[in-house]
Write an enzyme that holds these catalytic residues in place. Structure first.
Site, PDB file in Angstrom:
ATOM      1  N   GLY A  58       0.718  -1.089   0.086  1.00  0.00           N
ATOM      2  CA  GLY A  58      -0.261   0.266   0.043  1.00  0.00           C
ATOM      3  C   GLY A  58       0.520   1.186  -0.055  1.00  0.00           C
ATOM      4  O   GLY A  58       0.403   2.222   0.970  1.00  0.00           O
ATOM      5  N   GLY A  63      -0.266   4.786  -0.885  1.00  0.00           N
ATOM      6  CA  GLY A  63      -1.459   5.241  -0.079  1.00  0.00           C
ATOM      7  C   GLY A  63      -1.068   6.447   0.775  1.00  0.00           C
ATOM      8  O   GLY A  63      -0.381   7.404   0.433  1.00  0.00           O
ATOM      9  N   GLN A  64      -2.306   6.898   1.308  1.00  0.00           N
ATOM     10  CA  GLN A  64      -1.667   8.211   2.372  1.00  0.00           C
ATOM     11  C   GLN A  64      -0.362   8.271   2.995  1.00  0.00           C
ATOM     12  O   GLN A  64       0.571   8.696   3.533  1.00  0.00           O
ATOM     13  CB  GLN A  64      -2.629   8.956   2.829  1.00  0.00           C
ATOM     14  CG  GLN A  64      -2.860   9.850   3.549  1.00  0.00           C
ATOM     15  CD  GLN A  64      -4.130  10.264   5.353  1.00  0.00           C
ATOM     16  OE1 GLN A  64      -4.736   9.988   5.093  1.00  0.00           O
ATOM     17  NE2 GLN A  64      -3.806  11.672   5.432  1.00  0.00           N
ATOM     18  N   ARG A  84      -0.929  -0.137  -7.868  1.00  0.00           N
ATOM     19  CA  ARG A  84      -1.017   0.149  -8.980  1.00  0.00           C
ATOM     20  C   ARG A  84       0.529   0.003  -9.940  1.00  0.00           C
ATOM     21  O   ARG A  84       0.736  -0.755  -8.961  1.00  0.00           O
ATOM     22  CB  ARG A  84      -1.026   2.039  -9.084  1.00  0.00           C
ATOM     23  CG  ARG A  84      -2.148   2.371  -8.881  1.00  0.00           C
ATOM     24  CD  ARG A  84      -2.007   4.402  -8.112  1.00  0.00           C
ATOM     25  NE  ARG A  84      -3.152   4.521  -6.790  1.00  0.00           N
ATOM     26  CZ  ARG A  84      -2.610   5.861  -6.364  1.00  0.00           C
ATOM     27  NH1 ARG A  84      -0.769   6.515  -6.962  1.00  0.00           N
ATOM     28  NH2 ARG A  84      -3.533   6.247  -5.963  1.00  0.00           N
ATOM     29  N   ASP A  92      -0.662  -7.499  -5.475  1.00  0.00           N
ATOM     30  CA  ASP A  92      -2.734  -7.308  -4.855  1.00  0.00           C
ATOM     31  C   ASP A  92      -2.034  -7.979  -3.444  1.00  0.00           C
ATOM     32  O   ASP A  92      -1.333  -9.393  -3.705  1.00  0.00           O
ATOM     33  CB  ASP A  92      -3.157  -8.743  -5.550  1.00  0.00           C
ATOM     34  CG  ASP A  92      -4.047  -8.797  -5.348  1.00  0.00           C
ATOM     35  OD1 ASP A  92      -4.462  -8.288  -3.963  1.00  0.00           O
ATOM     36  OD2 ASP A  92      -5.471  -9.458  -6.130  1.00  0.00           O
ATOM     37  N   TYR A 126     -15.802  -2.031   8.424  1.00  0.00           N
ATOM     38  CA  TYR A 126     -13.883  -1.178   8.819  1.00  0.00           C
ATOM     39  C   TYR A 126     -13.424  -1.888   9.863  1.00  0.00           C
ATOM     40  O   TYR A 126     -11.928  -2.643  10.680  1.00  0.00           O
ATOM     41  CB  TYR A 126     -13.572   0.078   8.152  1.00  0.00           C
ATOM     42  CG  TYR A 126     -12.193   1.090   8.641  1.00  0.00           C
ATOM     43  CD1 TYR A 126     -11.346   0.141   7.881  1.00  0.00           C
ATOM     44  CD2 TYR A 126     -12.361   1.149   9.670  1.00  0.00           C
ATOM     45  CE1 TYR A 126     -10.154   0.897   7.959  1.00  0.00           C
ATOM     46  CE2 TYR A 126     -11.135   2.202   9.347  1.00  0.00           C
ATOM     47  CZ  TYR A 126     -10.265   2.317   9.038  1.00  0.00           C
ATOM     48  OH  TYR A 126      -8.927   2.003   9.065  1.00  0.00           O
ATOM     49  N   LYS A 156     -10.310  -3.875  11.185  1.00  0.00           N
ATOM     50  CA  LYS A 156      -9.259  -3.505  12.088  1.00  0.00           C
ATOM     51  C   LYS A 156      -9.927  -4.622  13.924  1.00  0.00           C
ATOM     52  O   LYS A 156      -8.562  -4.574  14.156  1.00  0.00           O
ATOM     53  CB  LYS A 156      -9.821  -2.021  12.897  1.00  0.00           C
ATOM     54  CG  LYS A 156      -9.233  -1.588  11.803  1.00  0.00           C
ATOM     55  CD  LYS A 156      -7.612  -1.925  10.927  1.00  0.00           C
ATOM     56  CE  LYS A 156      -7.516  -1.011   9.766  1.00  0.00           C
ATOM     57  NZ  LYS A 156      -6.655  -0.923   9.046  1.00  0.00           N
TER      58      LYS A 156
HETATM   59  C1  AKB Z   1     -11.013   6.562   8.135  1.00  0.00           C
HETATM   60  O1  AKB Z   1     -10.935   7.763   8.571  1.00  0.00           O
HETATM   61  O2  AKB Z   1     -11.450   5.478   8.099  1.00  0.00           O
HETATM   62  C2  AKB Z   1      -9.869   6.613   8.428  1.00  0.00           C
HETATM   63  C3  AKB Z   1      -9.003   6.308  10.113  1.00  0.00           C
HETATM   64  C4  AKB Z   1     -10.198   6.739  11.138  1.00  0.00           C
HETATM   65  O3  AKB Z   1      -9.069   4.565  10.753  1.00  0.00           O
HETATM   66  N1  AKB Z   1      -8.831   7.508   8.055  1.00  0.00           N
END
Ligand code: AKB
Length: 328
Positions: free
Chosen positions: A6, A9-10, A34, A49, A138, A142
């Site tokens: 990744g 990414g950011q 990418r 991937d 998400y 986590k």
């Molecule tokens: C999001 O907004 O999904 C992330 C995070 C807080 O994990 N920046």
């Protein structure tokens, strides 16, 4: 040798240059979905991937990888739109990395998030060990990831380390598909002389961090001696908490004329389910964590850095932000 997944990414966009500066450019293999060709100046890059174990293993063997910074993942808002893919990438990808870590004795960094908490978690000074019942997919990935990390550390002795990252503000790469993205988007709008429509309410207050602090935290955690680490799931980490309106006001002090209106969408419910402030005393005690950036120096530096990178009309803005703390 180090592998970063990744990497475009950011977090990767800031972490890869930092690792290359510290370890030597040749020792860091950046990878991502990418198909970006490697070039000698930009360093090694491989298309990858992370849900494909064989592809990952090929890279680990080819480059004799010793450490993986596993950053590939899908953020909260996009995760709600593509839950199945979110699970595959976030949990499947991590499991592949941990399996290879066990087999090849790799050291691993993996980012968890404040999203690992939910509405039934104490919102203020959220403790290290507390209720973790997130309401987003998400967040569920986590919590699962944290438990997987702890399991691989305890059962197989894998040296995996993790941080519960807050919302991140950075200028090198924009986040994508996150709930805290508004905090970065606001800066772009201000410097491009555009009004900004914020997708959460003005009083939405969340834990946030400027990227240089986050990169420093990752590097510090990875440097720490294993015996000082009392947490093998994921460490709470904090720097500053601010509301959307406080951020807009602070930006307006330096970019007069910036306007922000508020039109909450589905991301409001996600933001409402997360903590407001985080107790990161374990990170401070165990490996000496201390953030540098609060709201004011974050905004000042972010505007300066972005202004020098954005195309016009920021000539104007560059001038404006030199007049610090313009009243609004
Ligand atoms: C999001 O907004 O999904 C992330 C995070 C807080 O994990 N920046």
């Amino acid at each position: 040798m180090i592998l970063v997944t990744g990497a475009t990414g950011q977090v990767g966009s800031d972490l890869v240059p930092a690792l290359r500066a510290l370890q030597g450019a040749d020792r860091v293999v950046a990878s991502g979905r990418r198909v970006v060709p490697s070039s000698p100046t930009r360093g090694r890059y491989e298309s990858l991937d992370v849900t494909d174990l064989a592809q990952l293993e090929t890279l680990v063997r080819r480059y004799e990888i010793q450490t993986i910074y596993h950053l590939a993942g899908m953020l909260s808002a996009r995760g709600e739109q593509q839950p199945e893919r979110c699970w595959q990438v976030n949990v499947g990808g991590l499991q592949n990395v941990l399996n290879l870590a066990q087999r090849y004795h790799l050291k691993v960094f993996w980012p968890s998030s404040i999203a690992a908490f939910g509405p039934s978690t104490p919102k203020f000074q959220t403790p290290q060990d507390t209720v973790q019942a997130p309401t987003t997919l998400y967040g569920i990935t986590k919590v699962t990831g944290e438990l997987l990390c702890q399991y691989y550390a305890q059962q197989f002795g894998v040296d995996v380390r993790s941080l519960r990252l807050p919302g991140l503000v950075s200028y090198r790469a924009q986040p994508g598909g996150g709930t805290t993205d508004f905090a970065v988007e606001m800066f772009y709008a201000a410097l491009q002389n555009r009004p900004y429509t914020c997708f959460v309410q003005p009083d939405t207050r969340l834990p946030m961090m400027y990227m240089p602090d986050a990169v420093e935290a990752i590097l510090q955690l990875m440097r720490a001696r294993p015996e000082v680490l009392s947490v093998r799931s994921s460490y709470n980490l904090a720097a500053v908490s601010f509301s959307a309106q406080e951020l807009a006001t602070e930006i307006r002090r330096r970019v007069p004329g910036f306007t922000c209106r508020y039109q909450p969408d589905f991301r409001q419910a996600i933001a409402n389910s997360w903590p407001v402030t985080i107790d990161d005393s374990r990170a401070r005690q165990d490996w000496g964590w201390q953030p540098v950036y609060g709201l004011s120096n974050l905004v000042k530096e972010m505007l300066q850095q972005l202004a020098s990178r954005l195309p016009l009309p920021q000539a104007d803005c560059r001038q404006k932000i030199e007049f610090e703390e313009v009243s609004c």
